[in-house]
Structures are given as C-alpha cells and as structure tokens.
Design an enzyme around this catalytic site. Structure first.
Site, PDB file in Angstrom:
ATOM      1  N   LYS A   1     -24.584  16.474  25.694  1.00  0.00           N
ATOM      2  CA  LYS A   1     -23.573  15.990  24.756  1.00  0.00           C
ATOM      3  C   LYS A   1     -24.031  16.197  23.295  1.00  0.00           C
ATOM      4  O   LYS A   1     -25.157  16.638  23.044  1.00  0.00           O
ATOM      5  CB  LYS A   1     -23.242  14.525  25.050  1.00  0.00           C
ATOM      6  CG  LYS A   1     -22.542  14.320  26.416  1.00  0.00           C
ATOM      7  CD  LYS A   1     -21.299  15.154  26.541  1.00  0.00           C
ATOM      8  CE  LYS A   1     -20.340  14.852  27.673  1.00  0.00           C
ATOM      9  NZ  LYS A   1     -20.796  14.582  29.005  1.00  0.00           N
TER      10      LYS A   1
HETATM   11  C1  PLP Z   1     -20.023  13.772  30.172  1.00  0.00           C
HETATM   12  C2  PLP Z   1     -18.664  13.228  30.385  1.00  0.00           C
HETATM   13  C3  PLP Z   1     -18.427  11.947  30.940  1.00  0.00           C
HETATM   14  C4  PLP Z   1     -19.490  11.104  31.577  1.00  0.00           C
HETATM   15  O1  PLP Z   1     -20.623  10.929  30.895  1.00  0.00           O
HETATM   16  P1  PLP Z   1     -22.022  10.753  31.670  1.00  0.00           P
HETATM   17  O2  PLP Z   1     -22.908  10.248  30.596  1.00  0.00           O
HETATM   18  O3  PLP Z   1     -22.413  12.095  32.190  1.00  0.00           O
HETATM   19  O4  PLP Z   1     -21.807   9.758  32.765  1.00  0.00           O
HETATM   20  C5  PLP Z   1     -17.141  11.474  30.991  1.00  0.00           C
HETATM   21  N1  PLP Z   1     -16.109  12.216  30.565  1.00  0.00           N
HETATM   22  C6  PLP Z   1     -16.275  13.436  30.048  1.00  0.00           C
HETATM   23  C7  PLP Z   1     -15.080  14.188  29.560  1.00  0.00           C
HETATM   24  C8  PLP Z   1     -17.558  13.992  29.964  1.00  0.00           C
HETATM   25  O5  PLP Z   1     -17.719  15.245  29.485  1.00  0.00           O
END
Ligand code: PLP
Length: 350
Positions: A158
């Site tokens: 992210k």
């Molecule tokens: C990464 C992501 C999540 C979940 O996040 P995690 O930290 O991996 O649990 C939820 N929604 C979207 C659109 C994502 O890209």
C-alpha cells in the site's frame, strides 16, 4: 530498533504514537488494527451491522471488502461501477436497496474517490452508514479527513506500510470506543491500559471481540513510513504522469482520469481493447520481464459471493476481462515506465 530494545513487542506506547501521528495527519482520531480487512470488519461491527443485514459494495474491489462484510454475518450486495472512474455507481446501488440495507461501502479504486458526494447524499436519503474502503487512498484525495468512517490498509504494497496493518478513522466517538475494545477481544478499556504499559487482569466483556490489535513493531514501521509519504507520493505521481503521457498516443487503451494534484495513484490499471486476449498480453510482457496485475476479478463471480443477483452488472462484466494493471511502485524509474509501455504496445501488436 528502539522497540526491539524495549523488548515489549505487543501493543503499547508505540501504537499510541502512531495513532497520534495519524490523528495529526487526518485531523481526527484513528484506531490502528492489524490489517485493512480487520479495520473494515470492526467498522461494520461497530455500526451494529450483522446477521440479516445487507451492505452495498462495488463488485470491483479486493475480496477483503466482501469478506469483511460477510464476517459480520451480513451479506455484501455487489453493485456496478461508473465506466469513467471504476468506482461505485450509487444509481445502480439504489436499485439494489432492500429493507435490510444498512450501509454502503465505496472503494477508492486506485486512489480516486469517484462520486463520493453523490454517495453520501444517497446514503443520507436512505439512512445508511458509509464505510469507505480507502485501502488504495492513503494520502490521496483528502481521504479520511471527512466522511462517516474511513478504513485504510498498511499492508506491504500500500501507499505506506507497517508490514501488515490498517486503521479506522472517524469522528464518531461510539464507533471509536467500540473498535478500540473489539480489537482486543472486547476487553473494555484494554487499549488505554496497554498504552500506559499496564495489563488488564480484571475486566468485563460486553461484545464480540477479536485479536485485531497492532503491535509496537508494526507501529514503528508505520511511523517511519508516514514520514516518507511525500517522497513515495511524489514518485508514484511522477511515474503515473509518465504512463499517462505515453499512453495518450494510444486512445484505444482506457486510462483513469486522475488529477494528480489530488490523487496519489496506488495502482495503474488500463483497459485493453475489446476482444484482446489478456492472458496472451500478460504472458508476452512476462517474457519481457514485466509483471502485470489484474485488479480485480469481479467479486460477484466468486463462488462464495455468487447469489444470482436480481439485476446484472453490465459495466463490471464488460470491463472485467479487459482490466490490466501496469507496474507502479516507488522503486521504478521513468525508463522502467518507458520500457513497460513499449513492451505493452509490442505485446498488443503481436
Ligand atoms: C489491501 C486492500 C484491502 C485489505 O487490506 P489488508 O490490509 O490487506 O487486509 C481492502 N480493500 C482493498 C481495496 C485493498 O486493496
């Protein structure tokens, strides 16, 4: 290293420091948890959403959004997307309302918030909570600074990471309190005691909780990453602008209409021309050493979430086989982007 030297690796003062930094960033409180999925799950639970309820979610999202809804016992109702921004189409969502609908979960695809004002107006008309899945949007589009409840992910790919992690941002004191307790097995006020380096030996539990807290190790990584947000954002924007510039010569390839003064692009998806075999393009690019992605398979086609919708999702179904994400991360260079585009065009020309 300071966290490791303190030899207290669980949730303690470092998590409070990260939350304070996030609060300064958003100008309102944030509660940290161990994943973005947990942030969404706890936000929904704190709104009282559970068995028999329905939540409107765009079909184009990571399966985390859908699983967070079903984890509460509620049903995620897949909605169609707008063809221009690939974000939730509230007019389509409106067709899928039922007496059981309790919330809408817009997803800020690639960092763009789409028609968020329209979604809030729609939610207000129908008395729905809004839980924003802003996993793609840290630092983007003022995400988190306003709105009902906004959830972020700090997983390894992210915009900023804490290794794994996430947070819930809201001004709703009741939701904040419930999320703080629910991340620590529902042990009331355990967060406050842990920040003070204490433990709860006598306590009460009044609601379902989970082991969803963030550790001090994760928080220390998150704090360091938050300090580098401007560096990462500038890099992502520079690379995406280069893609835009090169792909402008190929109008047959759809691009998102991002304004990079606002948006920090998390992914760089394009749409291939109708009839293109994506597997062939992807394997040709991989042969040239370039990994591509598919964000995402439509969730309404996954076995667990396939209930036979009353209404079709024509935009989602049309774009699904054509979506392709080109490489985008802060370690790429402009020449890398140039070669990704030239390999893409070669792959398309066979
Ligand atoms: C990464 C992501 C999540 C979940 O996040 P995690 O930290 O991996 O649990 C939820 N929604 C979207 C659109 C994502 O890209």
């Amino acid at each position: 290293m300071a966290v490791l030297d303190r030899e207290f690796l669980g949730m303690g003062a470092e998590v409070q420091r990260f939350e304070n930094a996030l609060e300064a960033f958003f100008d309102r409180p944030a509660v940290c948890v161990n994943t973005g999925t947990a942030a969404l799950h706890l936000a929904l639970q704190a709104c009282g959403i559970g068995n028999g309820d329905e939540v409107l979610v765009p079909s184009l999202t990571y399966v985390a959004s859908f699983q967070a809804v079903s984890a509460t016992g509620a049903r995620p109702v897949a909605c169609d997307i707008l063809p221009a921004t690939l974000t939730l189409d509230w007019r389509d969502a409106e067709q899928r309302l039922s007496p059981r609908t309790k919330a809408v979960m817009p997803v800020h695809y690639s960092g763009g918030t789409g028609d968020l004002p329209g979604i809030y107006a729609f939610a207000k008309r129908h008395g729905l909570r809004v839980i924003e899945d802003a996993a793609h949007a840290f630092g983007s589009s003022r995400a988190g600074t306003t709105g009902d409840i906004v959830c972020f992910s700090f997983d390894g790919i992210k915009n900023i990471t804490s290794g794994e992690g996430g947070c819930v941002v809201t001004s709703d004191q009741d939701v904040l309190r419930k999320v703080r307790d629910a991340r620590l097995l529902g042990v009331e006020k355990d967060s406050e005691r842990r920040y003070a380096g204490e433990r709860s030996w006598e306590f009460d539990v009044t609601a379902q909780g989970w082991r969803y807290h963030m550790s001090d190790i994760m928080a220390a990584i998150g704090l360091a990453q938050l300090g580098r947000l401007a560096e990462f954002s500038d890099k992502r924007r520079m690379l995406a602008r280069r893609y835009d510039e090169l792909l402008a010569r190929h109008p047959e390839l759809f691009r998102l209409p991002h304004d990079y003064a606002e948006v920090v692009p998390h992914i760089y998806p394009i749409l291939l021309p109708d009839g293109t075999d994506r597997r062939v393009i992807r394997s040709r690019m991989l042969d040239a050493g370039i990994q591509t992605g598919v964000h995402y398979q439509p969730n309404h086609t996954l076995t667990f979430f396939r209930y036979g919708e009353a209404l079709p999702l024509p935009v989602m179904d049309n774009i699904a086989p054509r979506l392709l994400s080109l490489p985008l991360h802060p370690d790429l260079s402009l020449p890398d982007v140039d070669s990704c585009v030239s390999q893409l065009i070669d792959a398309l020309n066979g």
